[in-house]
Design an enzyme around this catalytic site. Structure first.
Site, short mmCIF file in Angstrom:
data_model
loop_
_atom_site.label_atom_id
_atom_site.label_comp_id
_atom_site.label_asym_id
_atom_site.label_seq_id
_atom_site.Cartn_x
_atom_site.Cartn_y
_atom_site.Cartn_z
N ARG B 225 45.55 36.79 34.95
CA ARG B 225 44.53 35.83 34.95
C ARG B 225 44.64 34.80 36.20
O ARG B 225 45.77 34.57 36.66
CB ARG B 225 44.43 34.95 33.82
N HIS B 226 43.24 34.47 36.64
CA HIS B 226 43.47 33.48 37.86
C HIS B 226 43.36 31.95 37.25
O HIS B 226 42.77 31.93 36.05
CB HIS B 226 42.30 33.77 38.76
N PRO B 227 43.81 31.24 37.78
CA PRO B 227 44.08 29.64 37.33
C PRO B 227 42.70 29.04 37.16
O PRO B 227 42.23 28.31 36.39
CB PRO B 227 45.06 28.74 37.84
#
Lengths: 390, 390
Positions: B225-227
């Protein structure tokens, strides 16, 4: 390479990593950015003193020229700049450079000595050329995610942007090669380098693909363990984790002796590499009971004396604070502020580096060097063609 | 670079990856190997027709000279060869090269134009210099493992040998830079390049270290996932997984429309990036229910038309069999056998490459080119100083 001028039309990470390397080697890198906005990485958090850390890290040692390439005057400025340049690097979506007026043919006419590198997700041509791509797309498409992670999972993105960085590094290699051929062997620069992020990932997976294509293997995530050597993984000690990597079966008795577990040497379950692989979980359990009796540093010291390959499982904070980071000069400060520290480029000297430029910080300087008069520049600024840093 | 001669004293992966790149760019790479044994990578499984796939992949396009460097006659042969060389690459444990008689000073005396690159785990000097290191050691020590893997884990080794490969790539960049400075700018080659595997990993983690050192972040594994963006991860469709990566909040309505889920656009839980991050698990559940109604290719086609970044989550077998791999020339065969296929080097032409050499395959040729007489070579072979391939 102080006499090498690089025009940098890149954003985000892949291209900037390439031009960071070229700047670290001494080239003059002029980052050409959109007025008012600039490299969109400037907007990526976290920020310190209003500056993006993400942007600062890989844009050190560069200059910034902010110009509107949608205007004729802006295109003219880029044309004049390219006439003086050795290298152009860009990571536009394929086709965008040509639509801006800088097709391969146009570039060859502007400066036949110019070496151009174009970085994209899937290459400049073909069915995927115009698809947008980010690091995770290149990792997913190329199979990188499918070999990264714990066993029996579908894999996980590599936890740093290797999709971008590998493309930036291969672009750098290609550029240096062409500079060499041009200036040492008198060769023409050739058509633009076509650097595909996916293609670069495939080259990182050369072993996985070689095994699949030639031996029928189906590479999959395998955690931190080695498929054919044990111990070769991470173990818990009393105060943290460490990685131990035997080179071969010959290391086993020396390893057992080093950690004060001579009795293990002849343990029937662990006598050979094959047996240790078969009883790997039992081996881990025995070793972790043993390692629980002392801290990481204790075990590392003993193993290192015995020439067993080992290391603490460092996190970023731990490594940054380590004596090794200090003595090896892993980080460097900025010339403007020694407390702002970043990874040292492996090929740069361990001395403070100039900070990333403000948007348009060098606009006037670059234009003056191109022969523009101060009055002309004022007019360009007033017309919104050029922006100078406040 | 056909006129550039590289003497390759490397084994395993880091050095061979460097010299594979140089060979792919056209340099003549002469791999100097121990008689009878050669590069220990020759013994790494799997094997096809008795040859190690691991070895074959990164030793294509090279020559092999098998010589015993522990003998005076063997040292003399290496000395003669180095007099004719432009580049020496080695990845011995620090100190070994000097003990063999080829210290920095000795090399400078043999050939003042020689560019040397030494690759090691921790650098040529300092408290860790003599510690043995493998890929996993560099990954563990540098913090790479600590940022790679699923959330709330202690991290996992990157599933390919980035510790070795990054060092090989930075060594290549350093060598090309010095060749350029030597032959285009007339500079002396300088002291050997000191390439540390750990130092190169720290440069790959430039963002993690920049965030830690300047903003106090403590980077840790975060899965795929991307933050700060969602959707930006992997989702299951009816027949497999795919990765979707929105560029920004502006992509959201176009994404919803593309997948035929317009109702989601204004869903109160998903209205903004912040809300989608907050309700990420709910978002994944909704999207996967939706994606379960069609195969990966269906969704990719629709998203690509809408310029949403996406890709199938390919495994190695899937990518190797894909139309994209075919059309982009991701793999090349050997000149000797088109069915033996390997990753194409990103900077090489997409044409078949010469196979990795047999141990000592070019011993006689190299020695004859150095001026040795056939009779002399027979004597050296009989004395066990030199080995030629059977």
């Amino acid at each position: 390479m102080k006499h090498v001028r690089v025009v940098d039309l890149t954003q985000h990470l892949s291209g900037p990593y390439c031009t960071w390397t070229l700047a670290s080697l001494g080239a003059e890198v002029i980052k050409v950015e959109a007025i008012h906005k600039g490299d969109s990485a400037r907007e990526t958090s976290p920020f310190v003193n209003g500056k993006s850390i993400y942007f600062e890290s890989v844009n050190r040692c560069k200059k910034s020229l902010a110009v509107d390439l949608k205007t004729e005057a802006g295109k003219q400025i880029l044309t004049e700049l390219l006439k003086t340049a050795d290298v152009l690097v860009e990571n536009f979506r394929p086709g965008v450079r040509a639509r801006l007026g800088f097709s391969d043919e146009a570039l060859a006419a502007i400066n036949p000595r110019l070496i151009t590198a174009s970085i994209s997700g899937f290459g400049q041509t073909g069915s995927h050329a115009e698809y947008p791509a980010y690091d995770i797309i290149a990792q997913a498409m190329s199979g990188v995610i499918s070999v990264n992670g714990e066993e029996n999972t579908k894999g996980v993105r590599v936890g740093f942007s290797i999709g971008d960085i590998a493309a930036g590094m291969f672009a750098t290699i290609g550029i240096l090669h062409r500079l060499y051929e041009r200036d040492a062997a008198g060769q023409a620069p050739g058509a633009p380098l076509d650097i595909s992020m996916v293609g670069c990932q495939v080259a990182l997976l050369e072993n996985a693909y070689a095994r699949h294509l030639n031996a029928g293997d189906r590479p999959a995530p395998m955690g931190s363990r080695h498929p054919s050597i044990a111990p070769f993984e991470s173990y818990a000690a009393a105060d943290g984790h460490m990685v131990i990597a035997l080179g071969s079966n010959a290391d086993w008795p020396r390893f057992c002796s080093a950690i004060g577990a001579d009795a293990l040497t002849d343990h029937p379950q662990f006598l050979s590499t094959e047996l240790r692989l078969e009883h790997r979980d039992a081996l881990s359990a025995v070793l972790e009971r043993h390692f629980a009796t002392g801290p990481v540093d204790h075990w590392l010291e003993r193993m290192r004396l015995a020439k067993i390959a080992c290391a603490p499982l460092m996190d970023v904070a731990g490594f940054a604070a380590s004596a090794f980071a200090q003595e090896s000069g892993a980080f460097v400060g900025l010339t403007t502020d020694a407390t702002r520290r970043f990874s040292k480029h492996p090929l740069a000297e361990a001395v403070p580096t100039p900070p990333a430029p403000l948007l348009g910080e060098h606009s006037r300087q670059v234009l003056i060097n191109l022969g523009y008069e101060a009055e002309q520049i004022n007019v360009l600024e007033a017309a919104g063609v050029v922006q100078s840093a406040a």
